[in-house]
Design a protein around this motif. Structure first.
Motif, short mmCIF file in Angstrom:
data_model
loop_
_atom_site.label_atom_id
_atom_site.label_comp_id
_atom_site.label_asym_id
_atom_site.label_seq_id
_atom_site.Cartn_x
_atom_site.Cartn_y
_atom_site.Cartn_z
N GLN A 184 12.82 14.43 -3.12
CA GLN A 184 12.05 13.76 -4.14
C GLN A 184 11.28 12.62 -3.49
O GLN A 184 11.45 12.33 -2.30
N VAL A 185 10.43 11.99 -4.27
CA VAL A 185 9.76 10.78 -3.83
C VAL A 185 10.39 9.61 -4.58
O VAL A 185 10.44 9.61 -5.81
N THR A 186 10.90 8.65 -3.82
CA THR A 186 11.42 7.43 -4.42
C THR A 186 10.34 6.36 -4.34
O THR A 186 9.82 6.09 -3.25
N LEU A 187 9.99 5.79 -5.47
CA LEU A 187 8.88 4.83 -5.53
C LEU A 187 9.17 3.59 -4.71
O LEU A 187 10.32 3.16 -4.59
N ALA A 188 8.10 3.01 -4.18
CA ALA A 188 8.22 1.81 -3.36
C ALA A 188 8.91 0.68 -4.11
O ALA A 188 9.66 -0.12 -3.53
N GLU A 189 8.68 0.59 -5.41
CA GLU A 189 9.30 -0.48 -6.20
C GLU A 189 10.82 -0.37 -6.24
O GLU A 189 11.51 -1.36 -6.49
N ASP A 190 11.33 0.82 -5.96
CA ASP A 190 12.78 1.02 -5.94
C ASP A 190 13.37 0.86 -4.54
O ASP A 190 14.59 0.95 -4.38
N ILE A 191 12.51 0.68 -3.55
CA ILE A 191 12.95 0.44 -2.17
C ILE A 191 12.15 -0.76 -1.66
O ILE A 191 11.18 -0.61 -0.91
N PRO A 192 12.53 -1.96 -2.05
CA PRO A 192 11.76 -3.14 -1.63
C PRO A 192 11.77 -3.38 -0.13
O PRO A 192 10.83 -3.97 0.41
N ASP A 193 12.83 -2.93 0.55
CA ASP A 193 12.91 -3.09 2.01
C ASP A 193 13.28 -1.77 2.64
O ASP A 193 14.45 -1.36 2.60
N PRO A 194 12.31 -1.05 3.25
CA PRO A 194 12.62 0.25 3.85
C PRO A 194 13.46 0.16 5.11
O PRO A 194 13.83 1.20 5.66
N GLN A 195 13.78 -1.05 5.55
CA GLN A 195 14.64 -1.21 6.74
C GLN A 195 16.11 -1.36 6.35
O GLN A 195 16.93 -1.76 7.16
N TYR A 231 0.81 -1.21 0.00
CA TYR A 231 0.00 0.00 0.00
C TYR A 231 0.85 1.27 0.00
O TYR A 231 0.32 2.37 0.11
N VAL A 232 2.16 1.11 -0.12
CA VAL A 232 3.06 2.26 -0.12
C VAL A 232 3.28 2.76 -1.55
O VAL A 232 3.60 1.97 -2.44
N PHE A 233 3.11 4.06 -1.75
CA PHE A 233 3.43 4.68 -3.04
C PHE A 233 4.93 4.93 -3.15
O PHE A 233 5.56 4.64 -4.15
N GLY A 234 5.50 5.52 -2.08
CA GLY A 234 6.91 5.84 -2.11
C GLY A 234 7.39 6.36 -0.78
O GLY A 234 6.66 6.37 0.22
N TYR A 235 8.64 6.82 -0.80
CA TYR A 235 9.30 7.27 0.42
C TYR A 235 10.01 8.60 0.16
O TYR A 235 10.44 8.89 -0.96
#
Length: 239
Positions: free
Chosen positions: A146-157, A108-112
């Motif tokens: 900027q907003v980095t898309l969730a698909e480019d950050i598979p693990d936010p940890q 459900y995450v768009f980005g970070y």
């Protein structure tokens, strides 16, 4: 209208959350760092569940815009007036969710993006109603660059997080040290409030928080996202 570029795309993202939900005390080392809380006879303890508080959308500013310390704070005559920076990873929700599981939460995450959870400590520790006022003054929520898309950050940890004040590193940590990882936070929040597209979750700050003053430049840098840089100004009293 605040917009941020989307990493890897020739597009802009309009930052327009219905709500901003932030976490307090989500890094173990920040528990011992919280001198401002200890000074008010409050001993920070490791929370058993995410500690949530609101920030209102009026806090939002973009890269390069000024964090403004309001002039009216002087009227309170605080012995030690204090406004602090807090470097944080921010999550932008991409689809409405309610009662989502931890296993599905990241879907459900768009980005970070980076966020600076600027905090007026005297209000935060003194208001009987809680942290609301001290966290929600105008300009107290820079986001970007900027907003980095969730698909480019598979693990936010798996991201480093750094804060610099006037070029000097004052916070340096890693999202793997969060007490409550992003997927658990999203799941927990969605049990209480329906999350809507565009909503922002700011996931807490590591140790090293400190004061901001007129003329400072504060930078929040998060791996895979970039550097959010903002100057600090003290608002002048109207004559």
């Amino acid at each position: 209208m605040l917009t941020l570029p989307i990493s890897g795309k020739d597009e802009q993202y309009t930052v327009s959350p219905s709500k901003i939900i932030a976490l307090g005390l989500n890094y173990d080392d920040h528990l011992q760092d919280s001198v401002f809380l200890k000074s008010k006879n409050y001993t920070p303890q490791r929370p058993s569940e995410p500690l949530l508080f609101p920030k209102t959308p009026n806090v939002l500013i973009g890269p390069g815009e000024s964090i403004v310390i309001p002039a009216f704070i002087e009227e309170y005559g605080f012995e030690d007036p204090r406004v602090d920076y807090e470097a944080e990873l921010a999550v932008i929700i991409g689809a409405a969710c309610k009662n989502v599981s931890e296993e599905e939460a990241l879907e459900y995450v768009f980005g970070y993006t980076c966020m600076n959870d600027v905090s007026q400590r005297n209000f935060q520790t003194g208001d009987k109603s809680g942290w609301f006022r001290g966290k929600s003054l105008d300009t107290f929520g820079p986001v970007g660059p900027q907003v980095t898309l969730a698909e480019d950050i598979p693990d936010p940890q798996e991201m480093s997080i750094v804060c610099r004040l006037n070029g000097q590193t004052v916070q340096e940590s890693h999202t793997s040290y969060q007490i409550f990882p992003v997927k658990r936070v999203i799941s927990f929040i969605s049990r209480h409030f329906t999350l809507k597209p565009g909503d922002i979750i700011s996931t807490g700050t590591p140790k090293g928080v400190g004061r901001l003053a007129h003329g400072d430049v504060v930078e929040v840098e998060i791996e895979k996202i970039g550097v959010l840089r903002n100057p600090v100004v003290e608002e002048k009293h109207r004559s």
